[in-house]
Motif scaffolding. Structure first.
Motif, mmCIF file in Angstrom:
data_model
loop_
_atom_site.group_PDB
_atom_site.id
_atom_site.type_symbol
_atom_site.label_atom_id
_atom_site.label_comp_id
_atom_site.label_asym_id
_atom_site.label_seq_id
_atom_site.Cartn_x
_atom_site.Cartn_y
_atom_site.Cartn_z
ATOM 1 N N THR A 359 4.052 -58.174 -40.336
ATOM 2 C CA THR A 359 3.933 -57.134 -41.364
ATOM 3 C C THR A 359 4.557 -55.800 -40.953
ATOM 4 O O THR A 359 4.513 -54.846 -41.722
ATOM 5 N N THR A 360 5.132 -55.728 -39.755
ATOM 6 C CA THR A 360 5.793 -54.485 -39.345
ATOM 7 C C THR A 360 7.305 -54.635 -39.253
ATOM 8 O O THR A 360 8.041 -53.709 -39.596
ATOM 9 N N THR A 361 7.764 -55.784 -38.790
ATOM 10 C CA THR A 361 9.214 -55.994 -38.694
ATOM 11 C C THR A 361 9.669 -57.277 -39.378
ATOM 12 O O THR A 361 10.870 -57.524 -39.458
ATOM 13 N N GLY A 362 8.725 -58.113 -39.825
ATOM 14 C CA GLY A 362 9.093 -59.393 -40.415
ATOM 15 C C GLY A 362 9.339 -60.480 -39.402
ATOM 16 O O GLY A 362 9.769 -61.587 -39.757
ATOM 17 N N VAL A 363 9.056 -60.204 -38.148
ATOM 18 C CA VAL A 363 9.204 -61.229 -37.117
ATOM 19 C C VAL A 363 8.234 -62.378 -37.430
ATOM 20 O O VAL A 363 7.145 -62.151 -37.958
ATOM 21 N N PRO A 364 8.603 -63.630 -37.163
ATOM 22 C CA PRO A 364 7.753 -64.753 -37.590
ATOM 23 C C PRO A 364 6.348 -64.753 -36.995
ATOM 24 O O PRO A 364 5.409 -65.238 -37.630
ATOM 25 N N ARG A 365 6.190 -64.217 -35.809
ATOM 26 C CA ARG A 365 4.880 -64.190 -35.150
ATOM 27 C C ARG A 365 4.782 -62.950 -34.293
ATOM 28 O O ARG A 365 5.805 -62.349 -33.955
ATOM 29 N N PRO A 366 3.559 -62.513 -33.935
ATOM 30 C CA PRO A 366 3.433 -61.342 -33.054
ATOM 31 C C PRO A 366 4.288 -61.535 -31.801
ATOM 32 O O PRO A 366 4.230 -62.580 -31.147
ATOM 33 N N THR A 367 5.083 -60.524 -31.482
ATOM 34 C CA THR A 367 6.100 -60.669 -30.454
ATOM 35 C C THR A 367 6.058 -59.507 -29.484
ATOM 36 O O THR A 367 6.013 -58.342 -29.894
ATOM 37 N N SER A 368 6.059 -59.830 -28.189
ATOM 38 C CA SER A 368 6.225 -58.788 -27.187
ATOM 39 C C SER A 368 7.709 -58.501 -27.069
ATOM 40 O O SER A 368 8.525 -59.035 -27.813
ATOM 41 N N GLY A 369 8.083 -57.653 -26.181
ATOM 42 C CA GLY A 369 9.487 -57.302 -26.055
ATOM 43 C C GLY A 369 9.713 -56.362 -24.901
ATOM 44 O O GLY A 369 8.784 -55.974 -24.192
ATOM 45 N N GLY A 370 10.952 -55.979 -24.726
ATOM 46 C CA GLY A 370 11.302 -55.095 -23.629
ATOM 47 C C GLY A 370 11.769 -55.868 -22.412
ATOM 48 O O GLY A 370 11.346 -57.000 -22.168
ATOM 49 N N VAL A 371 12.650 -55.255 -21.658
ATOM 50 C CA VAL A 371 13.172 -55.813 -20.413
ATOM 51 C C VAL A 371 12.733 -54.884 -19.283
ATOM 52 O O VAL A 371 12.959 -53.672 -19.356
ATOM 53 N N LEU A 372 12.119 -55.451 -18.260
ATOM 54 C CA LEU A 372 11.610 -54.660 -17.140
ATOM 55 C C LEU A 372 12.685 -54.525 -16.064
ATOM 56 O O LEU A 372 13.221 -55.522 -15.587
ATOM 57 N N ALA A 373 12.982 -53.290 -15.684
ATOM 58 C CA ALA A 373 13.890 -53.003 -14.572
ATOM 59 C C ALA A 373 13.091 -52.357 -13.455
ATOM 60 O O ALA A 373 12.474 -51.308 -13.653
ATOM 61 N N GLU A 374 13.073 -52.991 -12.313
ATOM 62 C CA GLU A 374 12.370 -52.453 -11.153
ATOM 63 C C GLU A 374 13.317 -51.576 -10.347
ATOM 64 O O GLU A 374 14.510 -51.844 -10.254
ATOM 65 N N PRO A 375 12.784 -50.511 -9.729
ATOM 66 C CA PRO A 375 13.666 -49.616 -8.927
ATOM 67 C C PRO A 375 14.174 -50.314 -7.664
ATOM 68 O O PRO A 375 13.616 -51.307 -7.231
#
Length: 375
Positions: A359-375
């Motif tokens: 209901t916020t982006t139309g994605v088919p299911r609740p979705t996490s996201g983001g790419v983690l970059a470690e120092p």
């Protein structure tokens, strides 16, 4: 208690917002002041782009139009990406120094980058900025590419901030239903239902058309306070034609690219009448969000640069006809709400929790996201 920094460079391309938040898991920490307002979540900072830097970013928007793969960097995109990364690093370094903080005090940075292309129908969205280079320079973990997973899964990739709006409203103790309208370059709304449900979508243009118009006609970056628009008269025929665009009857979730509408459509009008028409367009497009609401919000809270446009706020009050207030007036931050949101999204991302929903982006299911970059 964790500390996270959020970084936001929006479609207005004026500069970089920096905001610190404090979290306990995925709960926000806010404090009530004596007058009942919510105290700011944490300190904020700002690093403006120079005229030369903004010119490069505007050229990047043009060069990005040919991109068909998110890894491509045609034309000046490579140069622009290096600029965005360097400028964000400088913004964080200046912020830490100003607040007496060390990089070791910060658990994570949420790095939005600079959107140069957003075509979710083609499953492509591009925010330039090198998250790994930023993490390496600052010595802090960075979560970046926060829209990519949603778009790849079939979502609109925008808006991303509704989950933060709900957390902040709940931490503030506000009555529901509630609408949170963010007016950046593009405007988006979060409708929070009385049952905590979320419905969110882009409402239409925000400041982008007005800013582009003022820059072209006057050389100024914006219509300060909406004073130019207030002296003009909207062109009713043009305004009616603009509002007939099929985007406005499309059911949400839905999102816009910054360049879907052009300020040049008002090219034959005077400076004042053009500003008045584009401001009225932004206001009426936002008000039409109510066409899709299941419940009428008890009030609207307006954030983003548009909250400082007095004429735009006047028109919104006229068309919505319920209480409308700025984020600043309830103790939130009109200017830094999105930066705070990206700090919060980075925390959720590291926990593997969903950032976006059907209901916020139309994605088919609740979705996490983001790419983690470690120092």
């Amino acid at each position: 208690m964790g500390l996270a920094i959020g970084l936001m460079s929006g479609t207005s391309m004026d500069g970089i917002d920096v905001a610190l938040i404090r979290t306990e898991g995925n709960a926000l920490r806010v404090a009530q002041s004596d007058n009942g307002f919510v105290e700011p979540l944490g300190p904020t900072g700002y690093r403006p782009y120079s005229d030369e830097e903004r010119a490069l970013l505007r050229r990047a928007l043009v060069d990005a139009e040919s991109v068909t793969d998110r890894t491509e960097r045609p034309g000046c995109l490579g140069e622009a990406e290096a600029l965005v990364t360097r400028a964000h690093a400088e913004a964080v370094e200046a912020f830490l120094a100003a607040e007496g903080l060390d990089s070791r005090d910060i658990e994570v940075i949420g790095f939005h980058g600079q959107t140069v292309l957003h075509r979710p129908s083609e499953r492509i969205t591009l925010q330039i900025g090198d998250g790994q280079a930023l993490a390496s320079r600052l010595g802090i973990a960075v979560v970046h590419d926060l829209r990519g997973a949603d778009v790849a899964a079939g979502g609109q990739g925008a808006p991303l901030v509704p989950v933060f709006h709900r957390a902040l409203a709940e931490a503030s103790g506000f009555s529901l239903p509630l609408a949170v309208l963010n007016i950046g370059g593009v405007a988006n709304v979060t409708l929070i239902g009385s049952d905590r449900s979320l419905l969110a979508f882009d409402t239409g243009p925000g400041n982008a058309l007005i800013d582009d118009w003022m820059r072209e006609r006057t050389g100024h970056a914006l219509d300060d306070g909406g004073r130019t628009a207030a002296r003009g008269r909207p062109d009713g025929a043009l305004l009616a034609w603009l509002l007939m665009h099929p985007f406005f009857v499309q059911k949400p979730p839905k999102s816009l690219d910054r360049n879907w509408f052009s300020h040049k459509l008002a090219g034959q009008l005077s400076t004042e009448d053009g500003a008045a028409t584009l401001t009225a367009f932004t206001a009426q497009a936002a008000a039409r969000a109510l066409d899709h609401a299941r419940e009428t919000p008890l009030r609207w809270i307006v954030a983003g640069g548009g909250a400082r446009n007095g004429e735009l706020m006047r028109l919104l009050r006229h068309h919505v006809r319920v209480e409308i207030t700025t984020a600043d007036s309830v103790g939130w931050s009109s200017a830094f709400l999105e930066a705070q949101a990206f700090a919060y999204l980075a925390v959720l991302s590291r926990r593997g929790e969903p950032l976006t929903f059907p209901t916020t982006t139309g994605v088919p299911r609740p979705t996490s996201g983001g790419v983690l970059a470690e120092p």
